[in-house]
Enzyme design. Structure first.
Site, PDB file in Angstrom:
ATOM      1  N   SER A 106       0.727  -1.166   0.134  1.00 14.63           N
ATOM      2  CA  SER A 106       0.154  -0.077  -0.085  1.00 14.63           C
ATOM      3  C   SER A 106       0.918   1.285  -0.059  1.00 14.63           C
ATOM      4  O   SER A 106       1.519   1.447  -0.847  1.00 14.63           O
ATOM      5  CB  SER A 106      -1.036  -0.047   1.229  1.00 14.63           C
ATOM      6  OG  SER A 106      -2.117   0.900   1.151  1.00 14.63           O
ATOM      7  N   ASP A 108      -9.995  -4.686  -4.566  1.00 17.31           N
ATOM      8  CA  ASP A 108      -9.446  -3.650  -3.870  1.00 17.31           C
ATOM      9  C   ASP A 108     -10.141  -2.354  -3.727  1.00 17.31           C
ATOM     10  O   ASP A 108      -9.901  -1.631  -4.943  1.00 17.31           O
ATOM     11  CB  ASP A 108      -8.165  -3.413  -3.957  1.00 17.31           C
ATOM     12  CG  ASP A 108      -7.126  -2.725  -3.048  1.00 17.31           C
ATOM     13  OD1 ASP A 108      -7.799  -2.051  -2.096  1.00 17.31           O
ATOM     14  OD2 ASP A 108      -6.005  -2.762  -2.899  1.00 17.31           O
ATOM     15  N   HIS A 150      -7.980  -5.681  -0.006  1.00 17.06           N
ATOM     16  CA  HIS A 150      -6.837  -4.591  -0.079  1.00 17.06           C
ATOM     17  C   HIS A 150      -5.441  -5.356   0.358  1.00 17.06           C
ATOM     18  O   HIS A 150      -4.214  -5.280  -0.247  1.00 17.06           O
ATOM     19  CB  HIS A 150      -6.903  -3.439   0.757  1.00 17.06           C
ATOM     20  CG  HIS A 150      -5.486  -2.412   0.663  1.00 17.06           C
ATOM     21  ND1 HIS A 150      -5.052  -1.735  -0.370  1.00 17.06           N
ATOM     22  CD2 HIS A 150      -5.078  -1.629   1.454  1.00 17.06           C
ATOM     23  CE1 HIS A 150      -4.149  -1.185  -0.143  1.00 17.06           C
ATOM     24  NE2 HIS A 150      -4.153  -1.025   0.937  1.00 17.06           N
TER      25      HIS A 150
END
Length: 279
Positions: A106, A213, A243
């Protein structure tokens, strides 16, 4: 697990080490926004079982590290902090010449991508999981608001495994408040910096992403990965995954992709440098 503290660009940085007695490689795990390195114990266990010594910092303003919570004014400083952790890893294994990998999730994917642009000649490979890279619209949308809404990350957006969301919600080291303007501004700047920073040449890259996601949508990341490493990226998209592919219901598949990637790189490893891989 062993804990270290190193001096970062803006104060103390807490670092977790998951040791391996006779490692085949070194791995830096670079966590995402609002969380901390301690959430990656299962990934670290897989990696140490594979033969990697694993090091993972809590970024400035995150976890047990110094700084106002979730405030990052310049991601270049965080990249420098990660490089300090790489030096720590080398000091624990001096004169080993072990290949070094970075795994970024991320926000950590953005940091890892920039790390590869700055320090790619020290790396054997790069793994990006749900990376904030390319066309991520959230910072611009929030910065256009006069007041940033107090809407924390929804635990259910992380994984189909309800235990993951429950643990995240109960974790006192996780930030559960709103995003902060300086960090959003830094996100926007660094997305542009990485986009303008050019590709990373032949450095092997593994990109993992869930096609469900909602936090970092797949199409935006695809644009960034294709600019960063158009010819050296292995792609694995997980149907239905949200995610956090390393915390998903099918995370064993994500772990297997990582170890297969390490195997492939190590099979042709010939030392650090721009031409470190035999082609």
């Amino acid at each position: 697990m062993t804990e270290h503290v190193v001096t970062g660009t803006h104060g103390a940085i807490a670092v977790r080490e998951w040791p391996c007695p006779r490692p085949r490689c070194l791995v830096l795990v670079v966590h995402g926004y609002g969380e901390h390195a301690g959430r990656y114990g299962e990934l670290a266990a897989v990696l140490t079982g594979y033969g990697a010594a694993v090091f993972a910092p809590d970024h400035r303003g995150h976890g047990r590290s110094a700084g106002e919570r979730v405030v990052i004014e310049d991601f270049e400083d965080v990249v420098t902090d990660v490089h300090t952790v790489a030096r720590l890893a080398r000091s624990v294994h001096p004169d080993s010449g072990l290949p070094l990998f970075v795994i970024g999730h991320s926000m950590g994917g953005l940091i890892a991508a920039r790390y590869a642009q700055r320090y790619g000649d020290t790396l054997a490979g790069l793994v990006l999981s749900g990376p904030v890279i390319g066309d991520w619209e959230l910072p611009g949308r929030l910065l256009a608001m006069e007041e940033i809404p107090d809407v924390p990350v929804a635990p259910a957006a992380l994984s189909r495994d309800p235990a993951v969301g429950a643990a995240y919600a109960a974790d006192g080291l996780v930030w559960h408040g709103p995003m902060k303007r300086p960090t959003l501004e830094a996100f926007a700047r660094t997305l542009r910096t990485v986009a303008d920073g050019g590709g990373i040449g032949p450095l092997p890259v593994l990109w993992l992403h869930g096609d469900a996601d909602r936090l970092v949508p797949l199409p935006g990341s695809r644009a960034g990965v294709e600019r960063l490493a158009p010819d050296s990226t292995t792609v694995r998209i997980f149907p239905g995954a949200r995610h956090e592919v390393f915390h998903e219901t099918d995370r064993a598949e994500a772990f297997a992709e990582v170890t297969r990637f390490l195997d492939g790189v190590l099979a042709s490893w010939d030392g650090p440098g721009p031409r470190c891989l035999r082609r």
